[in-house]
Write a protein that holds these residues in place. Structure first.
Motif, PDB file in Angstrom:
ATOM      1  N   SER A  13      -7.821  28.517  56.189  1.00 40.09           N
ATOM      2  CA  SER A  13      -7.446  27.837  54.948  1.00 40.09           C
ATOM      3  C   SER A  13      -7.664  26.330  55.008  1.00 40.09           C
ATOM      4  CB  SER A  13      -5.975  28.122  54.614  1.00 40.09           C
ATOM      5  OG  SER A  13      -5.105  27.501  55.553  1.00 40.09           O
ATOM      6  N   VAL A  14      -8.026  25.792  56.187  1.00 40.03           N
ATOM      7  CA  VAL A  14      -8.204  24.343  56.345  1.00 40.03           C
ATOM      8  C   VAL A  14      -9.474  24.050  57.131  1.00 40.03           C
ATOM      9  CG1 VAL A  14      -5.743  23.781  56.196  1.00 40.03           C
ATOM     10  CG2 VAL A  14      -6.745  24.357  58.421  1.00 40.03           C
ATOM     11  N   ARG A  15      -9.879  22.787  57.122  1.00 44.07           N
ATOM     12  CA  ARG A  15     -11.064  22.376  57.870  1.00 44.07           C
ATOM     13  C   ARG A  15     -10.710  21.769  59.226  1.00 44.07           C
ATOM     14  NH1 ARG A  15     -11.525  20.666  52.753  1.00 44.07           N
ATOM     15  NH2 ARG A  15     -10.856  18.564  53.328  1.00 44.07           N
ATOM     16  N   ILE A  16      -9.460  21.388  59.415  1.00 44.86           N
ATOM     17  CA  ILE A  16      -9.044  20.770  60.673  1.00 44.86           C
ATOM     18  C   ILE A  16      -8.656  21.848  61.682  1.00 44.86           C
ATOM     19  CG2 ILE A  16      -8.331  18.614  59.573  1.00 44.86           C
ATOM     20  CD1 ILE A  16      -5.462  19.600  59.596  1.00 44.86           C
ATOM     21  N   PRO A  17      -8.725  21.540  63.002  1.00 43.88           N
ATOM     22  CA  PRO A  17      -8.459  22.573  64.005  1.00 43.88           C
ATOM     23  C   PRO A  17      -6.977  22.900  64.160  1.00 43.88           C
ATOM     24  CG  PRO A  17      -8.900  20.477  65.075  1.00 43.88           C
ATOM     25  CD  PRO A  17      -9.186  20.270  63.608  1.00 43.88           C
ATOM     26  N   LEU A  18      -6.736  24.165  64.432  1.00 46.75           N
ATOM     27  CA  LEU A  18      -5.402  24.647  64.770  1.00 46.75           C
ATOM     28  C   LEU A  18      -5.332  24.803  66.282  1.00 46.75           C
ATOM     29  CD1 LEU A  18      -2.636  26.005  63.946  1.00 46.75           C
ATOM     30  CD2 LEU A  18      -3.899  28.173  63.975  1.00 46.75           C
ATOM     31  N   LEU A  19      -4.352  24.188  66.915  1.00 49.91           N
ATOM     32  CA  LEU A  19      -4.186  24.269  68.364  1.00 49.91           C
ATOM     33  C   LEU A  19      -3.223  25.412  68.683  1.00 49.91           C
ATOM     34  CD1 LEU A  19      -3.829  20.449  69.161  1.00 49.91           C
ATOM     35  CD2 LEU A  19      -5.904  21.788  68.763  1.00 49.91           C
ATOM     36  N   HIS A  20      -3.733  26.469  69.272  1.00 51.22           N
ATOM     37  CA  HIS A  20      -2.967  27.702  69.484  1.00 51.22           C
ATOM     38  C   HIS A  20      -1.972  27.540  70.632  1.00 51.22           C
ATOM     39  CE1 HIS A  20      -2.073  31.947  70.016  1.00 51.22           C
ATOM     40  NE2 HIS A  20      -2.809  32.243  68.946  1.00 51.22           N
ATOM     41  N   ILE A  21      -0.752  27.998  70.417  1.00 46.56           N
ATOM     42  CA  ILE A  21       0.330  27.803  71.377  1.00 46.56           C
ATOM     43  C   ILE A  21       0.098  28.547  72.699  1.00 46.56           C
ATOM     44  CG2 ILE A  21       1.742  29.752  70.571  1.00 46.56           C
ATOM     45  CD1 ILE A  21       4.202  27.869  70.852  1.00 46.56           C
ATOM     46  N   ALA A  22      -0.603  29.672  72.647  1.00 47.75           N
ATOM     47  CA  ALA A  22      -0.782  30.465  73.870  1.00 47.75           C
ATOM     48  C   ALA A  22      -1.728  29.804  74.861  1.00 47.75           C
ATOM     49  CB  ALA A  22      -1.288  31.862  73.515  1.00 47.75           C
ATOM     50  N   ASP A  23      -2.648  28.979  74.378  1.00 47.59           N
ATOM     51  CA  ASP A  23      -3.682  28.446  75.263  1.00 47.59           C
ATOM     52  C   ASP A  23      -3.170  27.447  76.299  1.00 47.59           C
ATOM     53  OD1 ASP A  23      -5.509  30.086  74.019  1.00 47.59           O
ATOM     54  OD2 ASP A  23      -6.168  28.553  72.607  1.00 47.59           O
ATOM     55  N   PRO A  24      -2.439  26.397  75.904  1.00 44.15           N
ATOM     56  CA  PRO A  24      -1.941  25.494  76.947  1.00 44.15           C
ATOM     57  C   PRO A  24      -0.951  26.172  77.880  1.00 44.15           C
ATOM     58  CG  PRO A  24      -0.994  24.921  74.812  1.00 44.15           C
ATOM     59  CD  PRO A  24      -2.083  25.916  74.554  1.00 44.15           C
ATOM     60  N   THR A  25      -0.236  27.171  77.367  1.00 43.55           N
ATOM     61  CA  THR A  25       0.686  27.927  78.213  1.00 43.55           C
ATOM     62  C   THR A  25      -0.084  28.693  79.276  1.00 43.55           C
ATOM     63  OG1 THR A  25       2.234  28.157  76.358  1.00 43.55           O
ATOM     64  CG2 THR A  25       2.488  29.685  78.205  1.00 43.55           C
ATOM     65  N   THR A  77       7.454  22.965  74.920  1.00 41.01           N
ATOM     66  CA  THR A  77       7.063  21.732  75.598  1.00 41.01           C
ATOM     67  C   THR A  77       5.565  21.688  75.852  1.00 41.01           C
ATOM     68  OG1 THR A  77       9.235  21.551  76.653  1.00 41.01           O
ATOM     69  CG2 THR A  77       7.419  20.347  77.675  1.00 41.01           C
ATOM     70  N   LEU A  78       4.999  22.780  76.324  1.00 35.84           N
ATOM     71  CA  LEU A  78       3.574  22.800  76.642  1.00 35.84           C
ATOM     72  C   LEU A  78       2.718  22.618  75.391  1.00 35.84           C
ATOM     73  CD1 LEU A  78       3.610  25.698  79.257  1.00 35.84           C
ATOM     74  CD2 LEU A  78       3.262  23.262  79.722  1.00 35.84           C
ATOM     75  N   HIS A  79       3.121  23.224  74.293  1.00 41.55           N
ATOM     76  CA  HIS A  79       2.381  23.103  73.035  1.00 41.55           C
ATOM     77  C   HIS A  79       2.441  21.679  72.500  1.00 41.55           C
ATOM     78  CE1 HIS A  79       1.634  25.025  68.808  1.00 41.55           C
ATOM     79  NE2 HIS A  79       0.496  24.726  69.392  1.00 41.55           N
ATOM     80  N   ALA A  80       3.651  21.109  72.491  1.00 46.37           N
ATOM     81  CA  ALA A  80       3.821  19.748  71.980  1.00 46.37           C
ATOM     82  C   ALA A  80       3.006  18.747  72.806  1.00 46.37           C
ATOM     83  CB  ALA A  80       5.303  19.370  71.974  1.00 46.37           C
ATOM     84  N   ARG A  81       3.027  18.896  74.118  1.00 47.76           N
ATOM     85  CA  ARG A  81       2.286  17.973  74.973  1.00 47.76           C
ATOM     86  C   ARG A  81       0.778  18.154  74.821  1.00 47.76           C
ATOM     87  NH1 ARG A  81       6.109  18.310  80.429  1.00 47.76           N
ATOM     88  NH2 ARG A  81       7.806  17.006  79.601  1.00 47.76           N
ATOM     89  N   ALA A  82       0.338  19.399  74.611  1.00 49.02           N
ATOM     90  CA  ALA A  82      -1.082  19.641  74.393  1.00 49.02           C
ATOM     91  C   ALA A  82      -1.552  18.987  73.100  1.00 49.02           C
ATOM     92  CB  ALA A  82      -1.355  21.143  74.357  1.00 49.02           C
ATOM     93  N   ALA A  83      -0.690  18.987  72.088  1.00 52.44           N
ATOM     94  CA  ALA A  83      -1.040  18.326  70.824  1.00 52.44           C
ATOM     95  C   ALA A  83      -1.215  16.828  71.040  1.00 52.44           C
ATOM     96  CB  ALA A  83       0.033  18.605  69.778  1.00 52.44           C
ATOM     97  N   VAL A  84      -0.374  16.241  71.867  1.00 46.75           N
ATOM     98  CA  VAL A  84      -0.510  14.811  72.174  1.00 46.75           C
ATOM     99  C   VAL A  84      -1.800  14.565  72.948  1.00 46.75           C
ATOM    100  CG1 VAL A  84       0.479  12.872  73.451  1.00 46.75           C
ATOM    101  CG2 VAL A  84       1.966  14.356  72.087  1.00 46.75           C
ATOM    102  N   ASP A  85      -2.106  15.424  73.905  1.00 48.88           N
ATOM    103  CA  ASP A  85      -3.370  15.288  74.633  1.00 48.88           C
ATOM    104  C   ASP A  85      -4.531  15.239  73.644  1.00 48.88           C
ATOM    105  OD1 ASP A  85      -2.155  15.317  77.108  1.00 48.88           O
ATOM    106  OD2 ASP A  85      -2.554  17.446  77.490  1.00 48.88           O
ATOM    107  N   TRP A  86      -4.518  16.154  72.704  1.00 46.69           N
ATOM    108  CA  TRP A  86      -5.605  16.217  71.715  1.00 46.69           C
ATOM    109  C   TRP A  86      -5.625  14.952  70.850  1.00 46.69           C
ATOM    110  CZ3 TRP A  86      -6.696  15.971  66.598  1.00 46.69           C
ATOM    111  CH2 TRP A  86      -7.925  16.502  66.176  1.00 46.69           C
ATOM    112  N   ALA A  87      -4.453  14.539  70.413  1.00 47.69           N
ATOM    113  CA  ALA A  87      -4.384  13.375  69.524  1.00 47.69           C
ATOM    114  C   ALA A  87      -4.840  12.092  70.209  1.00 47.69           C
ATOM    115  CB  ALA A  87      -2.959  13.200  68.999  1.00 47.69           C
ATOM    116  N   LEU A  88      -4.630  12.012  71.521  1.00 47.66           N
ATOM    117  CA  LEU A  88      -5.042  10.827  72.262  1.00 47.66           C
ATOM    118  C   LEU A  88      -6.466  10.948  72.800  1.00 47.66           C
ATOM    119  CD1 LEU A  88      -1.761   9.959  74.211  1.00 47.66           C
ATOM    120  CD2 LEU A  88      -2.608   8.993  72.065  1.00 47.66           C
TER     121      LEU A  88
END
Length: 239
Positions: A96-108, A218-229
């Motif tokens: 439904s969007v053009r931006i990426p979705l960061l899946h919670i299972a992957d960084p875990t 925690t792992l998902h939130a930190r992975a989102a920061v990794d991506w954002a930075l």
């Protein structure tokens, strides 16, 4: 720094933790008074919960698709769903969007593999433990052998999440039950335990388990920061 879009309210108890971890991680990484560029859209979980238990996943997906589009219009550069269970409709949200979705299972899973483990126990809602959308991703994409509690213990884990944790209740008797269930998974050969519901970390943590725990929140939130930075170690693909 890119802008993280958070689909929250699933429940808001864990969304609050997501927001804290995202901002603490940015501050720790960048120092000073830095905080995260983020946008959160929270849904009414009562509607989501009703659709979940009625098996009405397309209706639940439609609510989150609307949230995703709103976040994209608000300037989000990526999306995270602040829930494990609602990754049941991750493909629909990504479509439904053009931006990426960061899946919670992957960084875990990546953290588990980095720790040298291949067999893990999984705690979560009945949907997460019983349906293939989560365990299959862990198995097929990351080569993990996933153990879940027996049927009776699954009911206990699920009940505590919906009747207590998402309502802000942390009961000592429920903690005892979770500790027992984690012990049973370890005795069956689990080298670690995935806290596969974003509220579980409110109840138990590393000190309560005989084997390492992997807190998806925690792992998902930190992975989102990794991506954002811009320095994510791996790419988290949707679907």
């Amino acid at each position: 720094m890119k802008t993280i879009g958070l689909i929250g309210g699933l429940s808001w108890e864990s969304s609050l933790v997501y927001y804290r971890i995202v901002n603490e991680t940015v501050r720790d990484r960048l120092g000073g008074t830095h905080s995260a560029r983020s946008v959160m859209y929270t849904v009414d979980f009562e509607q989501i919960e009703r659709h979940q238990h009625a098996g009405e996943w397309p209706q639940a997906a439609a609510i989150l698709q609307d949230a995703a589009r709103r976040l994209e219009r608000a300037g989000a550069d990526c999306l995270i769903i602040c829930s494990n269970t609602m990754h049941r409709v991750a493909d629909d949200i990504q479509a439904s969007v053009r931006i990426p979705l960061l899946h919670i299972a992957d960084p875990t899973a990546e953290r588990i593999r980095a720790a040298g483990m291949t067999r893990v126990g999984l705690l979560g809602t009945a949907f997460t433990m019983q349906q293939a959308f989560y365990t299959r991703r862990l198995q097929d994409r990351h080569g993990l052998d996933v153990l879940v509690p027996d049927a009776e213990d699954q009911q206990t884990v699920h009940r505590v999440i919906y009747e207590e944790l998402i309502q802000g209740r942390v009961e000592p008797t429920s903690k005892v039950q979770y500790v027992r269930i984690m012990q049973a998974l370890a005795e069956r050969g689990a080298e670690g335990i995935i806290l596969g519901c974003t509220e579980i970390m409110l109840l138990v943590g590393a000190d309560d388990s005989p084997v390492p725990v992997f807190d998806t929140t925690t792992l998902h939130a930190r992975a989102a920061v990794d991506w954002a930075l811009g320095d994510a170690r791996t790419t988290h693909h949707p679907g």
